[in-house]
Design an enzyme around this catalytic site. Structure first.
Site, mmCIF file in Angstrom:
data_model
loop_
_atom_site.group_PDB
_atom_site.id
_atom_site.type_symbol
_atom_site.label_atom_id
_atom_site.label_comp_id
_atom_site.label_asym_id
_atom_site.label_seq_id
_atom_site.Cartn_x
_atom_site.Cartn_y
_atom_site.Cartn_z
ATOM 1 N N TRP A 14 -12.534 21.890 8.291
ATOM 2 C CA TRP A 14 -13.047 20.948 7.287
ATOM 3 C C TRP A 14 -12.128 20.928 6.077
ATOM 4 C CZ3 TRP A 14 -14.212 20.387 2.252
ATOM 5 C CH2 TRP A 14 -15.033 19.320 1.880
ATOM 6 N N CYS A 43 13.094 -12.793 -7.425
ATOM 7 C CA CYS A 43 12.526 -14.042 -7.927
ATOM 8 C C CYS A 43 11.878 -13.801 -9.294
ATOM 9 C CB CYS A 43 11.486 -14.549 -6.934
ATOM 10 S SG CYS A 43 10.575 -16.012 -7.475
ATOM 11 N N CYS A 90 7.694 -14.831 -8.978
ATOM 12 C CA CYS A 90 6.662 -14.004 -8.335
ATOM 13 C C CYS A 90 6.878 -12.507 -8.527
ATOM 14 C CB CYS A 90 6.589 -14.311 -6.835
ATOM 15 S SG CYS A 90 8.003 -13.735 -5.852
ATOM 16 N N ASP A 108 -19.458 17.577 8.516
ATOM 17 C CA ASP A 108 -19.853 17.414 7.118
ATOM 18 C C ASP A 108 -21.337 17.051 7.025
ATOM 19 O OD1 ASP A 108 -18.756 16.884 4.196
ATOM 20 O OD2 ASP A 108 -20.127 15.235 4.680
ATOM 21 N N ARG A 120 18.822 -11.574 -5.307
ATOM 22 C CA ARG A 120 18.229 -11.218 -6.597
ATOM 23 C C ARG A 120 16.724 -11.441 -6.544
ATOM 24 N NH1 ARG A 120 22.012 -14.890 -7.876
ATOM 25 N NH2 ARG A 120 20.405 -16.314 -8.660
ATOM 26 N N ARG A 144 7.807 -23.521 -3.290
ATOM 27 C CA ARG A 144 7.776 -24.270 -2.037
ATOM 28 C C ARG A 144 8.310 -23.407 -0.895
ATOM 29 N NH1 ARG A 144 11.354 -29.618 -1.677
ATOM 30 N NH2 ARG A 144 12.980 -28.024 -1.561
ATOM 31 N N TYR A 160 -9.831 17.776 4.914
ATOM 32 C CA TYR A 160 -10.125 17.161 3.623
ATOM 33 C C TYR A 160 -8.860 17.114 2.763
ATOM 34 C CZ TYR A 160 -12.445 16.361 -0.895
ATOM 35 O OH TYR A 160 -12.834 15.848 -2.108
ATOM 36 N N CYS A 199 4.573 -15.874 -2.812
ATOM 37 C CA CYS A 199 5.242 -16.619 -3.886
ATOM 38 C C CYS A 199 4.772 -18.076 -3.890
ATOM 39 C CB CYS A 199 6.755 -16.581 -3.704
ATOM 40 S SG CYS A 199 7.669 -17.405 -5.037
ATOM 41 N N THR A 254 19.036 -20.175 -2.188
ATOM 42 C CA THR A 254 18.849 -19.842 -3.616
ATOM 43 C C THR A 254 19.408 -18.483 -3.979
ATOM 44 O OG1 THR A 254 16.665 -18.877 -3.202
ATOM 45 C CG2 THR A 254 16.754 -21.246 -3.722
#
Length: 487
Positions: A423, A69, A72, A443, A67, A45, A427, A42, A34
């Site tokens: 710490w 689809c 989807c 902590d 290219r 099929r 973080y 997608c 295709t």
């Protein structure tokens, strides 16, 4: 080894046969018969194995001549969670490309930020992601353009400008090449634009998505003037490369695993060139590329985390829209409550934040903070010195928090600054650099949740790699469970 060869064919094919949405954005399926490429989920099929190849990025599929689809829309997916787990040069470069660095500074600027020569960076990205930096940036631009075409009333010239194209002709040619349709044809499928002039977009996230918990986390830390939570919505101002902006997000739960989910976002931008940067930075805030099923499965049988995951599936690690701001706020929060840190931040915003037309404010820049006499700041002297020292390091580039630097190097540079301890550095790594494997054994919230000393908590967390940041969020969100709640 090429990037395509590195993808395990059998695993990828099983994913497309089952239409597993967890792999959307992790790889793309190209169908020879295709000439199109699709996301793994997608609904079309499933093609025969002999007719498919797999690609790690949309740019790689486009470079191979395929290219997108139309059914989807494979480019409208979260990114790969592997970029943050590995945090290698390719992943860091990909984050910068998404932020628009190639559009602003070219490939040379990108290479300089990652620490490679342009030629070596091109080889590295082609090997790891199937396409070089120009192709990756082109794929990002055309995806942004498609979203703007279909969801806004912007003229095509403004769309081209906002998406980062050099000219309207380049924009037209690229849209036709990737989608096999003109911009006019794409716009025919769009809904109504935002009548207020804002840019209304939808940001894809994997499910489950604990949006309410994320909103709660942000609400607790919201700085007046900069951030606001209103019902289901969180909004804040943005400091962007070309000017100011703002975003309003609707954060609600999407708990059905495997379903498509989007976070509605409304942007206001002073300069349309900041569209890509604004999108990427808000995606960081949402932890949009997380694979929540993989994370939750890793904790399912753990006696400490399993019950928490079942209570809040899809919990995210909140990122941030501005690494510099996050670092400053981390220093403000040292050894005080969240409410106290928010109060200190609000004072800085009132004193140094730029006021916008609607009365909201931008968080003070590192340059503005670096120029302040620390004696004038209403906080303990040691914290004020740490704050201005950090701001100076951010302003002169000694410390960079744009996800382009190696995390270990950033941590080392942070710890070299006066008043910055483990710490704070960790973080910052978790929220500004997107590190999914941070744990903070000292902590107070962690010690409260696990009822363990820091050394024992550190040992307990070893089994939670590479998702310790998510474990940390669960411990913070539901600090005590079961019998511990009765003590």
């Amino acid at each position: 080894m090429t990037a395509t060869a590195a993808l395990d064919f059998e695993s990828c094919y099983r994913a497309i046969k089952s239409r597993d949405r967890r792999f959307d954005g992790v790889f793309y399926t190209a169908v020879r018969t295709t000439g199109i490429y699709c996301r793994p989920s997608c609904p079309a099929r499933t093609p025969a194995p002999a007719n498919v190849t797999f690609h790690p990025t949309a740019a790689a599929a486009q470079a191979a001549g395929y290219r997108a689809c139309k059914r989807c829309l494979p480019d409208a997916t979260p990114g790969s969670p592997d970029w943050d787990v590995a945090a290698d040069a390719a992943g860091r470069a990909m984050r910068l490309i998404a932020d628009g660095v190639v559009d602003r500074d070219g490939v040379d600027g990108l290479a300089q930020r990652v620490g490679y020569t342009p030629r070596h960076l091109n080889r590295l990205l082609t090997q790891a992601l199937g396409a070089g930096p120009l192709a990756l940036a082109r794929a990002r631009r055309v995806q942004t353009a498609r979203v703007l075409i279909e969801t806004t009333e912007l003229s095509f010239a403004d769309v081209a400008f906002a998406a980062g194209f050099a000219s309207v002709r380049q924009f037209n040619d690229t849209v036709r090449d990737v989608y096999a349709e003109t911009p006019t044809a794409l716009r025919g499928r769009r809904g109504a634009g935002d009548p207020t002039g804002a840019i209304g977009l939808r940001l894809a996230v994997r499910t489950p998505f604990a949006g309410a918990a994320l909103r709660e986390f942000l609400a607790l830390r919201a700085v007046p003037g900069v951030e606001r939570v209103d019902g289901e919505h969180y909004e804040r101002t943005l400091s962007l490369p070309h000017g100011w902006g703002s975003v309003r997000l609707r954060l609600v739960d999407h708990l059905a695993a495997g379903e498509s989910a989007f976070v509605p976002a409304r942007f206001r931008l002073a300069d349309l060139r900041d569209t890509s940067a604004a999108l990427e930075r808000v995606r960081r805030l949402l932890d949009a590329d997380c694979d929540p099923v993989a994370v939750d499965d890793a904790f399912a049988d753990d006696p400490d985390l399993g019950p928490r995951v079942r209570l809040v599936p899809g919990l995210r690690v909140p990122g941030h829209v501005d690494g510099h701001e996050l670092a400053v706020r981390a220093v403000l929060g040292q050894q005080i409550s969240v409410a106290g840190a928010r109060t200190l931040a609000a004072r800085l915003v009132e004193q140094l934040g730029v006021v916008l037309d609607d009365g909201t404010r931008l968080f003070p820049t590192a340059e503005a903070l670096a120029g302040v006499d620390h004696h004038t700041l209403a906080m303990p002297r040691s914290r004020a010195r740490a704050l201005t020292g950090l701001a100076a390091a951010l302003a002169d580039g000694t410390v960079a928090l744009d996800r382009g630097e190696d995390r270990a190097d950033v941590r080392r540079r942070l710890l070299a600054l006066p008043g910055i301890g483990p710490w704070t550095a960790d973080y910052i790594a978790m929220r500004a650099l997107g590190d999914p494997d941070v744990f903070l054994p000292s902590d107070v919230g962690v010690r409260h949740a696990l009822e363990l000393a820091p050394r024992d908590a550190q040992a307990r967390a070893e089994g939670w790699r590479p998702w310790r940041s998510y474990a940390l969020m669960h411990l913070w969100h539901t600090p005590r469970l079961g019998n511990r709640q009765e003590r």
